[in-house]
Design an enzyme around this catalytic site. Structure first.
Site, mmCIF file in Angstrom:
data_model
loop_
_atom_site.group_PDB
_atom_site.id
_atom_site.type_symbol
_atom_site.label_atom_id
_atom_site.label_comp_id
_atom_site.label_asym_id
_atom_site.label_seq_id
_atom_site.Cartn_x
_atom_site.Cartn_y
_atom_site.Cartn_z
ATOM 1 N N HIS A 128 -81.481 37.163 -9.320
ATOM 2 C CA HIS A 128 -82.361 37.927 -10.218
ATOM 3 C C HIS A 128 -82.811 39.131 -9.394
ATOM 4 O O HIS A 128 -83.621 38.988 -8.475
ATOM 5 C CB HIS A 128 -83.537 37.036 -10.619
ATOM 6 C CG HIS A 128 -84.681 37.747 -11.291
ATOM 7 N ND1 HIS A 128 -85.046 37.482 -12.588
ATOM 8 C CD2 HIS A 128 -85.545 38.692 -10.853
ATOM 9 C CE1 HIS A 128 -86.093 38.247 -12.918
ATOM 10 N NE2 HIS A 128 -86.415 38.983 -11.873
ATOM 11 N N ASN A 175 -87.562 40.649 -19.123
ATOM 12 C CA ASN A 175 -87.394 41.092 -17.754
ATOM 13 C C ASN A 175 -85.988 40.777 -17.289
ATOM 14 O O ASN A 175 -85.588 39.618 -17.327
ATOM 15 C CB ASN A 175 -88.419 40.388 -16.851
ATOM 16 C CG ASN A 175 -88.507 41.039 -15.492
ATOM 17 O OD1 ASN A 175 -88.085 42.174 -15.312
ATOM 18 N ND2 ASN A 175 -89.039 40.308 -14.528
ATOM 19 N N ASP A 181 -79.317 34.812 -21.234
ATOM 20 C CA ASP A 181 -80.683 34.741 -20.689
ATOM 21 C C ASP A 181 -81.641 34.206 -21.767
ATOM 22 O O ASP A 181 -82.776 34.666 -21.909
ATOM 23 C CB ASP A 181 -81.171 36.085 -20.153
ATOM 24 C CG ASP A 181 -82.387 35.935 -19.226
ATOM 25 O OD1 ASP A 181 -82.822 34.792 -18.989
ATOM 26 O OD2 ASP A 181 -82.895 36.970 -18.755
#
Lengths: 429, 312
Positions: free
Chosen positions: A179, A278, A305
């Protein structure tokens, strides 16, 4: 019972098939793909005008179990996956407790077989408690069957720790899914930094927050020879950085998500917390760069995601709302509309991104292919069906998506996992 | 004026037309006189309940709204809390639903989060007046600034207005920019590069880091308050350097036009963004802004309450 999928357009790039053919399933394996296969008592399903893919694999899913079963469980997430045509998912480690030891990995696998709908693979944490401080017991985690390592939700900010993780993980062959976010640059930012954040007076996250970490992590992959996979790529500069790194021969793969080729930061206007995610949604130029990266092979995979959040976590001041949106049920339709119809990818290209490459990156056997002897995971998709996203009809336990009311192009008709029809026209088995 | 007020809420100046802003200013003009009477009270909002719902400390704005409501005979309730009321387990929406259930007419809200008043406006039926949300908007401050400018300059169109200071974190700057540009003023924003929000020029303003450039030719200079804790966030090296570079002092006033208006939304950090001799000097209209604030807020309460329609 054996199944024969008759006359569909079979898209199986692993075996260079992209044409009308029959698919014969015997038991839990693919028996044969070819023209005019005899049914011989197999249940015959007419697939004329439909696409037949090797089962889709989502290599970036949050199933929230254990810890937030009010938002999603392995069972409800599996149903959402089936509806979206996914036969396998890789669930992320940021549960509570985190998937950071052998015991939790085994718990996930036990729950997944109890749910009994899809293949649930686990990404275990890189560091204990995802705190970025101490490595997890990577060796034991690999023995327990985890397929990747990731602190997703958070970056491993300490470069030395990521360096050692990349080195250590080489022994087990597990990829590290990174990430990429510099938390100092992101600060308490809540959306992309730019004109929209200026207008709304919301704290922005600069695009460089992602790109500097993409570049750092790729250098560490180059240094260590470790297997690096970059999660949810969203910025133009990040795509360019990966392209350059691949040219230099660095071992890196990456994914993007449907929202990064579909939505821009404008979706946040009106303080829409459903569009808070995000990395944050960016601009038209970023969408163009992500599409280019998908078409030229820079971006290897499309992952959702899928990030379920309760209404309570979203129905708040924008600053306090949780980040993330659900994605399993919309990914293939969005890819159809945004990528195939716009000629960014052809069907084979799409199958590469949503099945073949995820299988390769995670080192799965018998997945991502319809070759005889492969696992009989198959997705049948009607590209011309149309439907409208309706919160009431979402399978996921959480309804957090900015897509409500949006017209979707294409629908999954049948999802077969291990030779069994687990989903067919809105019904689960 | 032909325009009629139709909005349930006042969330910002971005969503108002120039005519609507003009209507508020005109209405404020007629209310200003009430505060000059010996008996400062009219029955306009009698029987209406107004709740002041403040999640951030405020003296000036809260008092100004409170006096505006009281001088119009509204019943007033004051709720002062902080944004972390969430930690007590109740969400903003739930709190608002409870207030709504008490059958109030208007909620005046201040919150440290941008967009909080909009969240409320979408979830409850009383009118919501934004009294400042995060770095987003502070519409009544923008309106009272424009009102004050118009009182002195008799017009807004064509004026050069410079806003100087922490533009990035300023809701006052944003409301002023929206309002002034809609009314035809030419707006310049000036501040350190670290306190300039990205792509602000797309709002139709000129950007400069040079305070002299912002002062020269300006008909109005609006100095923003600098929050001293920004220093710790590496947004500028020191208060001292900030004051030297971006503080308005007698020396820099030499570049100003002879009839310039000096404004400040308060509270002032004397000697930081503005020196006492400038703040208290002949060009300053800082206290007039405060006086006008009540008239503008009375006008907003009046229009939003829909009283006008009922009387006509």
């Amino acid at each position: 019972m054996d199944i024969i999928l008759k006359g569909g357009h079979v898209v199986d790039p692993a075996n260079n098939v992209d044409s009308e053919a029959d698919v014969l399933i015997k038991g839990d394996k693919i028996a044969q793909v070819g023209k005019n296969i005899k049914a011989n008592g197999a249940k015959t399903i007419d697939c004329k005008g439909k696409l037949v893919f090797p089962g889709l694999i989502d290599m970036h899913t949050h199933l929230r179990q254990p810890g937030r079963e009010d938002e999603e469980t392995i069972l409800t997430g599996s149903r959402a996956a089936l509806k979206g045509g996914f036969t396998s998912v890789l669930c992320m480690a940021n549960t509570n407790p985190a998937i950071d030891n052998k015991g939790v990995v085994e718990y996930i696998h036990a729950e997944a077989s109890r749910a009994g709908l899809i293949n649930v693979y686990t990404a275990a944490a890189v560091t204990k408690g995802l705190e970025g401080k101490e490595l997890t017991e990577i060796g034991q985690i690999a023995e327990a069957g985890a397929k990747a390592l990731s602190d997703d939700g958070k970056p491993v900010m300490n470069a030395e720790i990521l360096r050692r993780a990349l080195e250590y993980a080489k022994m087990s062959g597990l990829p590290i899914i990174s990430h990429c976010e510099d938390i100092n640059l992101s600060g308490n930012g809540v959306m992309n930094e730019g004109f929209v954040s200026t207008k709304l007076g919301l704290k922005g996250i600069p695009r460089a927050s992602e790109t500097v970490m993409v570049m750092r992590d790729m250098e560490l992959a180059g240094l260590t020879g470790g297997k690096l996979h970059i999660a949810h790529l969203s910025a133009k500069e990040s795509v360019e950085a990966v392209r350059e790194a691949k040219k230099r021969g660095i071992k890196v793969t990456c994914e993007t998500c449907p929202h990064y080729f579909t939505l821009t930061e404008e979706a946040v206007l009106g303080f829409n917390t459903k569009a808070k995610v995000n990395p944050p949604l960016k601009t038209k130029e970023d969408i163009a760069a992500v599409k280019k990266g998908l078409s030229d092979g820079t971006i290897d995979a499309i992952a959702t995601d899928h990030a379920p959040h309760s209404a309570e976590e979203k129905d708040l001041e924008f600053d306090f709302a949780a980040s993330g949106m659900i994605g399993l049920e919309f990914a293939l339709s969005l890819a159809n509309t945004e990528l195939v119809k716009n000629k960014v990818l052809d069907w084979s290209g799409l199958a590469m991104k949503m099945s073949v490459n995820p299988s390769k990156i995670l080192g799965l056997t018998g997945k991502g292919s319809l070759a005889a002897g492969s696992d009989a995971d198959v997705t049948v998709f009607d590209p011309s069906a149309e439907w409208v996203v309706d919160e009431k009809r979402i399978e996921s336990k959480s309804k957090n998506t900015p897509l409500a009311g949006r017209k979707m192009g294409g629908a999954v008709l049948i999802t077969i996992v291990g030779g069994k029809i687990k989903y067919e026209n809105g019904r689960f088995d | 004026m032909a325009v009629k007020w139709t909005k349930k809420d006042l969330l910002g100046l971005e969503t108002l037309s120039a005519d609507e802003i003009g209507l508020i200013l005109e209405t404020a003009d007629s209310f200003k006189e009430i505060s000059q009477r010996p008996i400062k009270k009219v029955p306009t909002l009698r029987g209406q309940t107004v709740v002041l719902f403040f999640f951030e400390p405020s003296t000036r704005t809260r008092t100004s709204f409170e006096l505006a409501a009281k001088r119009m005979s509204a019943d007033m309730v004051n709720i002062q809390t902080n944004a972390s009321s969430l930690t007590k387990g109740e969400t903003l929406k739930d709190t608002a639903k409870n207030i709504e259930a008490m059958k109030v007419n208007i909620i005046i809200m201040r919150h440290s989060c941008s967009g909080a008043p909009q969240l409320l406006a979408e979830s409850v039926s009383p009118s919501i007046i934004n009294a400042g949300d995060g770095s987003h908007e502070h519409p009544t401050q923008g309106l009272l600034d424009i009102f004050t400018i118009k009182e002195h300059k008799k017009k807004i169109a064509g004026l050069n207005v410079s806003i100087i200071g922490d533009i990035a974190h300023s809701r006052v700057a944003r409301s002023n920019i929206w309002g002034l540009t809609k009314m035809g003023a030419k707006v310049t924003v000036c501040g350190p590069a670290t306190l300039m929000p990205p792509e602000i020029e797309k709002l139709g303003v000129k950007v400069t880091y040079d305070i002299k450039e912002a002062i020269e030719g300006a008909d109005v200079i609006n100095m923003l308050r600098i929050q001293l804790e920004r220093q710790g966030q590496s947004l500028f090296p020191s208060i001292r350097e900030y004051a030297m570079k971006f503080g308005l002092d007698a020396e820099k006033m030499k570049y100003a036009k002879k009839d310039v208006l000096i404004m400040h939304p308060g509270p002032i950090n004397r000697g930081v963004e503005i020196t006492p001799e400038v703040a208290d000097g002949p060009y300053s209209v800082i206290l007039e802004q405060v006086t006008n604030g009540i008239a503008v807020r009375m006008a907003v309460l009046y229009l939003v309450s829909g009283v006008k329609e009922r009387i006509e």
